[in-house]
Design an enzyme around this catalytic site. Structure first.
Site, PDB file in Angstrom:
ATOM      1  N   HIS A  64       6.416  -0.668  -7.593  1.00 60.97           N
ATOM      2  CA  HIS A  64       5.090  -1.159  -6.386  1.00 60.97           C
ATOM      3  C   HIS A  64       4.261  -2.322  -7.178  1.00 60.97           C
ATOM      4  CE1 HIS A  64       1.160   0.643  -4.870  1.00 60.97           C
ATOM      5  NE2 HIS A  64       0.974  -0.237  -4.288  1.00 60.97           N
ATOM      6  N   MET A 135      -1.564   2.428   1.689  1.00 58.33           N
ATOM      7  CA  MET A 135      -2.493   3.322   0.356  1.00 58.33           C
ATOM      8  C   MET A 135      -3.470   3.816   1.317  1.00 58.33           C
ATOM      9  SD  MET A 135      -0.751   2.321  -1.686  1.00 58.33           S
ATOM     10  CE  MET A 135      -2.448   2.909  -3.435  1.00 58.33           C
TER      11      MET A 135
HETATM   12  C1  DX5 Z   1      -3.126   3.949  -7.637  1.00 60.05           C
HETATM   13  C2  DX5 Z   1      -1.506   4.042  -7.128  1.00 60.05           C
HETATM   14  C3  DX5 Z   1      -0.847   4.830  -7.391  1.00 60.05           C
HETATM   15  C4  DX5 Z   1      -1.341   6.087  -7.518  1.00 60.05           C
HETATM   16  C5  DX5 Z   1      -1.193   7.387  -7.656  1.00 60.05           C
HETATM   17  O1  DX5 Z   1      -3.460   2.041  -7.282  1.00 60.05           O
HETATM   18  O2  DX5 Z   1      -0.399   2.819  -6.174  1.00 60.05           O
HETATM   19  O3  DX5 Z   1       0.911   5.460  -7.080  1.00 60.05           O
HETATM   20  O4  DX5 Z   1      -0.798   6.037  -9.169  1.00 60.05           O
HETATM   21  O5  DX5 Z   1      -2.206   8.309  -8.623  1.00 60.05           O
HETATM   22  P1  DX5 Z   1      -2.555   9.429  -7.747  1.00 60.05           P
HETATM   23  O6  DX5 Z   1      -1.913  10.410  -7.013  1.00 60.05           O
HETATM   24  O7  DX5 Z   1      -2.977  10.399  -8.592  1.00 60.05           O
HETATM   25  O8  DX5 Z   1      -3.759   8.812  -6.775  1.00 60.05           O
HETATM   26 ZN    ZN Z   2       1.351   3.106  -6.307  1.00 59.13          ZN
END
Ligand code: DX5
Ligand code: ZN
Length: 252
Positions: A64, A135
Site C-alpha cells: 500500500h 480507507m
Molecule cells: C493506515 C494504514 C493501515 C493500518 C491499519 O494508514 O494504511 O493499513 O496499518 O491499522 P489499524 O488496523 O491499526 O487501523
Molecule cells: Zn494500509
C-alpha cells in the site's frame, strides 16, 4: 474472503519473526504500508525491508503506497516481491499511467481512496483494477478509530461491481476489528486489512479465525436482509409497506 494483517502494527524490532507469525496464522495476504512522510505525515519502511521478508513466506504481499511519487517506487517494490501495489486515487492525472505501469511490471493493481474523497473518483478505473481499497481511517497511523461515514462507499462499490459485472476486491483498511469487520462485510467488503486488532492478540491464528467468523456473520446478515428487502422496482411494490393491488392503484 481475504484477511490481511498489516505489518505496521507488528514489533519492528522483530519483523522477520512477525512475518513468520503471519505465515503460520492462516491469513491470506500480508499488507505492507509504505509511508513517505509527504503524502502522509509518517514514515514506515521501504523496498529493502520487503526484499528481506520475501524469502520467509509464500504469502501474497499487498503493498500500500501512501506516497506522493509512487512512480519512483513501483519497480523497486516489484523487484522486492510485491504481488499487488495499491496507489491512491488522490494522485489525480497520474492514476491511469500508474495503473498501466503496475500492469506492465506484471503485478496486480490496487486503487486506494481516502475517507474525504468522493467514491465517484474511482469510477473511471474500476474495469482496470484488481482491488479497490477503501480507507476507513485517514491514512498515516495504525490504531485509529473506524470512520462510519465510509460504509456507503462500500455499498456503492459493491453495486457498481454487480452492475458492471466486474471482479475487483473491495478492501477496507483502518480501524478494522471484529465488530467493524462484520459491519463492512454486511456492506459488501471482502478484504479486511487489520493491524492493531490482529497483532495485539497473543494467538494470531485464533484472531484470524475470529475475524473470518465475524465476516461470515456480516455476510449472512446481508443475505437475510436482502431476502426481506422490498423489491423497489417490482410491480405492486411501489411502497415497501403496501403490497399488491392497493399500491398499484395508488401509483396509477
Ligand atoms: C493506515 C494504514 C493501515 C493500518 C491499519 O494508514 O494504511 O493499513 O496499518 O491499522 P489499524 O488496523 O491499526 O487501523
Ligand atoms: Zn494500509
Amino acid at each position: 474472503m481475504i484477511i490481511a494483517p498489516s505489518l505496521l502494527a507488528a514489533d519492528f524490532g522483530r519483523l522477520a519473526k512477525e512475518t513468520e507469525r503471519v505465515d503460520r496464522s492462516g491469513a491470506d495476504w500480508l499488507h505492507l504500508d509504505i509511508m513517505d512522510g509527504h503524502f502522509v505525515p509518517n514514515i514506515s519502511f521501504g523496498p529493502a525491508v520487503v526484499r528481506t521478508l520475501r524469502p520467509l513466506t509464500k504469502l501474497f504481499f499487498d503493498v500500500h503506497l501512501m506516497c506522493s511519487k509512487p512512480e519512483i517506487l513501483l519497480e523497486p517494490f516489484a523487484k522486492a516481491g510485491a504481488a499487488q501495489m495499491n496507489i491512491h486515487v488522490e494522485l489525480g492525472e497520474h492514476v491511469m499511467p500508474l495503473i498501466w505501469r503496475i500492469k506492465s511490471l506484471g503485478k496486480q493493481v490496487g486503487l486506494a481512496i481516502n475517507p474525504p474523497t468522493s467514491i465517484v473518483m474511482v469510477q473511471p478505473f474500476l474495469a482496470k483494477i484488481d482491488s479497490l481499497l477503501i480507507m476507513t481511517v485517514n491514512p498515516g497511523f495504525g490504531g485509529q478509530s473506524f470512520i462510519y461515514e465510509t460504509l456507503p462507499k462500500i455499498q456503492q462499490a459493491q453495486a457498481w461491481r454487480r452492475e458492471k459485472n466486474l471482479r475487483y476486491h473491495i478492501g477496507v483498511d483502518g480501524g478494522i476489528d471484529f465488530k467493524t469487520a462484520r459491519e463492512c462485510a454486511h456492506s459488501g467488503a471482502d478484504s479486511f486489512i487489520s493491524g492493531t486488532t490482529l497483532f495485539e492478540q497473543r494467538n494470531l491464528g485464533a484472531a484470524v479465525r475470529k475475524m473470518r467468523k465475524a465476516v461470515e456473520s456480516g455476510q449472512a446478515d446481508a443475505l437475510s436482509s436482502q431476502a426481506f428487502e422490498p423489491k423497489l422496482n417490482a410491480p405492486g411494490r411501489a411502497d415497501g409497506a403496501k403490497a399488491g393491488k392497493s399500491a398499484l392503484h395508488e401509483a396509477s
